[in-house]
Design a protein around this motif. Structure first.
Motif, PDB file in Angstrom:
ATOM      1  N   SER A 184      10.627  33.219 -14.446  1.00  0.00           N
ATOM      2  CA  SER A 184      11.338  32.247 -13.616  1.00  0.00           C
ATOM      3  C   SER A 184      10.975  30.838 -14.071  1.00  0.00           C
ATOM      4  N   TYR A 185      11.761  29.895 -13.641  1.00  0.00           N
ATOM      5  CA  TYR A 185      11.520  28.493 -13.980  1.00  0.00           C
ATOM      6  C   TYR A 185      10.207  28.045 -13.352  1.00  0.00           C
ATOM      7  N   THR A 186       9.380  27.397 -14.114  1.00  0.00           N
ATOM      8  CA  THR A 186       8.050  26.990 -13.660  1.00  0.00           C
ATOM      9  C   THR A 186       8.065  25.720 -12.818  1.00  0.00           C
ATOM     10  N   GLY A 187       9.203  25.030 -12.783  1.00  0.00           N
ATOM     11  CA  GLY A 187       9.244  23.738 -12.108  1.00  0.00           C
ATOM     12  C   GLY A 187       8.941  22.580 -13.029  1.00  0.00           C
ATOM     13  N   THR A 188       8.687  22.908 -14.300  1.00  0.00           N
ATOM     14  CA  THR A 188       8.360  21.885 -15.290  1.00  0.00           C
ATOM     15  C   THR A 188       9.365  21.927 -16.441  1.00  0.00           C
ATOM     16  N   THR A 189       9.774  20.759 -16.890  1.00  0.00           N
ATOM     17  CA  THR A 189      10.692  20.638 -18.020  1.00  0.00           C
ATOM     18  C   THR A 189      10.031  19.807 -19.115  1.00  0.00           C
ATOM     19  N   ALA A 190      10.190  20.250 -20.349  1.00  0.00           N
ATOM     20  CA  ALA A 190       9.661  19.510 -21.490  1.00  0.00           C
ATOM     21  C   ALA A 190      10.787  18.749 -22.179  1.00  0.00           C
ATOM     22  N   PHE A 191      10.485  17.559 -22.650  1.00  0.00           N
ATOM     23  CA  PHE A 191      11.393  16.754 -23.461  1.00  0.00           C
ATOM     24  C   PHE A 191      10.746  16.599 -24.827  1.00  0.00           C
ATOM     25  N   ARG A 192      11.512  16.823 -25.897  1.00  0.00           N
ATOM     26  CA  ARG A 192      10.930  16.786 -27.244  1.00  0.00           C
ATOM     27  C   ARG A 192      11.803  15.945 -28.157  1.00  0.00           C
ATOM     28  N   ALA A 193      11.138  15.091 -28.925  1.00  0.00           N
ATOM     29  CA  ALA A 193      11.857  14.212 -29.843  1.00  0.00           C
ATOM     30  C   ALA A 193      11.009  13.962 -31.083  1.00  0.00           C
ATOM     31  N   LEU A 194      11.702  13.704 -32.192  1.00  0.00           N
ATOM     32  CA  LEU A 194      11.064  13.282 -33.437  1.00  0.00           C
ATOM     33  C   LEU A 194      11.538  11.876 -33.745  1.00  0.00           C
ATOM     34  N   VAL A 195      10.597  11.014 -34.130  1.00  0.00           N
ATOM     35  CA  VAL A 195      10.860   9.583 -34.272  1.00  0.00           C
ATOM     36  C   VAL A 195      10.353   9.119 -35.627  1.00  0.00           C
ATOM     37  N   ASP A 196      10.975   8.082 -36.174  1.00  0.00           N
ATOM     38  CA  ASP A 196      10.505   7.455 -37.402  1.00  0.00           C
ATOM     39  C   ASP A 196       9.074   6.957 -37.180  1.00  0.00           C
ATOM     40  N   ALA A 197       8.143   7.447 -37.983  1.00  0.00           N
ATOM     41  CA  ALA A 197       6.729   7.117 -37.791  1.00  0.00           C
ATOM     42  C   ALA A 197       6.466   5.623 -37.894  1.00  0.00           C
ATOM     43  N   ASN A 198       7.165   4.929 -38.806  1.00  0.00           N
ATOM     44  CA  ASN A 198       6.928   3.491 -38.960  1.00  0.00           C
ATOM     45  C   ASN A 198       7.253   2.727 -37.682  1.00  0.00           C
ATOM     46  N   GLU A 199       8.305   3.166 -36.988  1.00  0.00           N
ATOM     47  CA  GLU A 199       8.666   2.478 -35.753  1.00  0.00           C
ATOM     48  C   GLU A 199       7.583   2.638 -34.695  1.00  0.00           C
ATOM     49  N   ILE A 200       6.962   3.797 -34.657  1.00  0.00           N
ATOM     50  CA  ILE A 200       5.888   4.027 -33.684  1.00  0.00           C
ATOM     51  C   ILE A 200       4.623   3.283 -34.090  1.00  0.00           C
ATOM     52  N   LEU A 201       4.250   3.408 -35.357  1.00  0.00           N
ATOM     53  CA  LEU A 201       2.983   2.815 -35.813  1.00  0.00           C
ATOM     54  C   LEU A 201       3.016   1.301 -35.837  1.00  0.00           C
ATOM     55  N   ASN A 202       4.217   0.706 -35.786  1.00  0.00           N
ATOM     56  CA  ASN A 202       4.320  -0.758 -35.736  1.00  0.00           C
ATOM     57  C   ASN A 202       4.202  -1.306 -34.321  1.00  0.00           C
ATOM     58  N   ILE A 203       4.095  -0.448 -33.336  1.00  0.00           N
ATOM     59  CA  ILE A 203       3.878  -0.918 -31.959  1.00  0.00           C
ATOM     60  C   ILE A 203       2.465  -1.485 -31.858  1.00  0.00           C
ATOM     61  N   PRO A 204       2.306  -2.706 -31.377  1.00  0.00           N
ATOM     62  CA  PRO A 204       0.965  -3.309 -31.284  1.00  0.00           C
ATOM     63  C   PRO A 204       0.003  -2.454 -30.462  1.00  0.00           C
ATOM     64  N   ASN A 205      -1.203  -2.287 -31.002  1.00  0.00           N
ATOM     65  CA  ASN A 205      -2.290  -1.572 -30.325  1.00  0.00           C
ATOM     66  C   ASN A 205      -2.003  -0.083 -30.095  1.00  0.00           C
ATOM     67  N   PHE A 206      -1.056   0.465 -30.845  1.00  0.00           N
ATOM     68  CA  PHE A 206      -0.762   1.882 -30.687  1.00  0.00           C
ATOM     69  C   PHE A 206      -1.825   2.716 -31.422  1.00  0.00           C
ATOM     70  N   PRO A 207      -2.426   3.716 -30.770  1.00  0.00           N
ATOM     71  CA  PRO A 207      -3.451   4.551 -31.425  1.00  0.00           C
ATOM     72  C   PRO A 207      -2.812   5.688 -32.221  1.00  0.00           C
TER      73      PRO A 207
END
Length: 431
Positions: A184-207
């Motif tokens: 049965s449905y657990t009550g939880t839904t997952a969202f999944r995405a793949l993103v250009d790494a450069n766009e993420i790593l260019n965010i200031p102070n991103f670990p």
């Protein structure tokens, strides 16, 4: 069993060509007395979702299967400082805990990769002539001699001595073996995405780390997958609707981002980089009393423990199932024992392990009930991490199934020898 050159042959059908099914194909190929075929309902092998964790126990199994070196180190991400995972407060971004891996061998350190990396590593070792695609299993019949007759949607049929259900959380094989079991449905839904790494790593102070950003009823997970790809996955509690029935639905970016309005500005910036996202309603079911049935059916992977990714090591657990099942079959055949004895031993090893896992989840549910009394975002997050994300259940990833197997079959040998009060060579005539 069929016979070739007067040698008994065990006829095996593996249903499903995910990590569990491919792993089973690799291990059964090593047994010269087995004739097997893998049946997969998809028209082509492809992985869905985003990233996958390769934990210590998964690496150990890849070693045991002989496919460790099929994974190119350039296709996986391991944190530079050696941590396995970090946990942060999603509202403040504060690092609360970082789990190290001080006692883990370098070749078994936690890694993240695209799901296709693991799939291809396994597929490289599979005899492709044994794989039949576009084969959706629709009926299973038990024959008078206790073998099984299988019928597929396209009219193909097969008769087998051993049916291996590696067909996931919605397993057709499990439905036949345990008709009263329901997911049965657990009550939880997952969202999944793949993103250009450069766009993420260019965010200031991103670990650039393996990071959970926690909230009271939801979290965001970010991790580098190498090759210019970053993973952004999220889970949240959502009510069941008429759409909570399928796997991998397209989700609107507005819905996705709107769920995390209470989180830190850095999370909003991360989510703003997502161009396409899919949502996956998560389904699970109660623990099975056994992972075998009819003396001729074995469930492996998510079919045997429908937990919907609760511990982030489903592939590792599946390959542990594969290892024990193939070793148990070899053990029984070498001793002239029927296949049902192999399945009984497989069940003796794996069912208690899954009971322990379900017990952990029961503890999580009790923790959730207690946490409801907390009022603030920060207090709930702190309680969640203290109660659920400690190293108390990391034994799952350090669990050495090869050691467990040796003790199990030696104990069984001793029991048989004691009950028959004779030497093992007499009790177990070799084929």
């Amino acid at each position: 069993m069929s016979k070739t050159d007067n040698t008994p042959r065990l006829r095996v059908a593996i249903i499903g060509a995910g990590p569990a099914g491919l792993g089973a194909a690799i291990e059964f190929h090593k047994l010269p007395f087995v004739d097997f075929r893998i049946y997969e309902q998809a028209r082509e092998l492809r992985e869905v979702g985003a990233g996958i964790s390769i934990q210590r126990n998964t690496w150990r199994m890849l070693d045991a299967l002989g496919v460790y070196d099929n994974i190119d180190p350039n296709t996986i991400f391991s944190a530079a400082d050696g941590h396995s995972v970090q946990h942060r407060n999603g509202r403040t971004g504060e690092l609360i805990i970082s789990h190290g891996q001080h006692d883990t061998p370098p070749r078994h350190k936690h890694a993240r990769a695209l799901r296709t990396v693991l799939q291809q590593a396994l597929l490289m070792a599979v005899d492709k002539s044994k794989l039949r695609l576009s084969s959706r299993l629709v009926e299973i019949f038990e024959l008078p001699d206790k073998s099984l007759s299988l019928r597929f949607e396209d009219g193909h049929t097969d008769n087998v001595d051993l049916l291996v259900g590696a067909d996931g959380v919605r397993s057709v094989v499990r439905q036949f073996a345990f008709p009263d079991h329901r997911i049965s449905y657990t009550g939880t839904t997952a969202f999944r995405a793949l993103v250009d790494a450069n766009e993420i790593l260019n965010i200031p102070n991103f670990p650039d780390a393996v990071t959970f950003w926690h909230g009271p009823t939801r979290w965001v997970y970010t991790c580098n997958l190498n090759n210019g790809i970053y993973e952004v996955t999220a889970r949240t509690d959502l009510p069941e609707t008429s759409e909570t029935v399928s796997w991998g639905q397209d989700a609107s970016l507005e819905e996705f981002r709107g769920l995390y309005g209470e989180f830190a500005p850095i999370i909003d910036e991360i989510l703003s980089k997502v161009k396409e996202v899919k949502k996956f309603p998560l389904f699970a079911g109660p623990r099975l009393s056994r992972v075998i049935s009819h003396g001729s059916i074995a469930l492996i992977g998510d079919a045997s423990h429908p937990l919907s990714g609760a511990f982030g090591a489903g592939s590792g657990f599946a390959l542990e199932d594969v290892y024990v099942l193939s070793q148990a079959v070899k053990w029984a055949v070498e001793r002239g024992l029927p296949i049902c004895d192999a399945l009984d031993l497989y069940d003796k090893v794996r069912s208690p392990h899954y009971k322990d896992m379900y017990d952990i989840l029961d503890g999580f549910r009790k923790s959730n009930a207690m946490i409801k009394d907390q009022s603030s975002f920060d207090d709930v997050v702190q309680a969640h991490i203290q109660n659920k994300w400690t190293e108390d259940h990391h034994w799952l990833y350090h669990y050495d199934i090869q050691e467990v197997w040796i003790k199990a079959y030696q104990s069984e040998d001793d029991r048989w020898g004691s009950e028959n009060n004779t030497g093992k060579d007499e009790v177990y005539p070799r084929l």
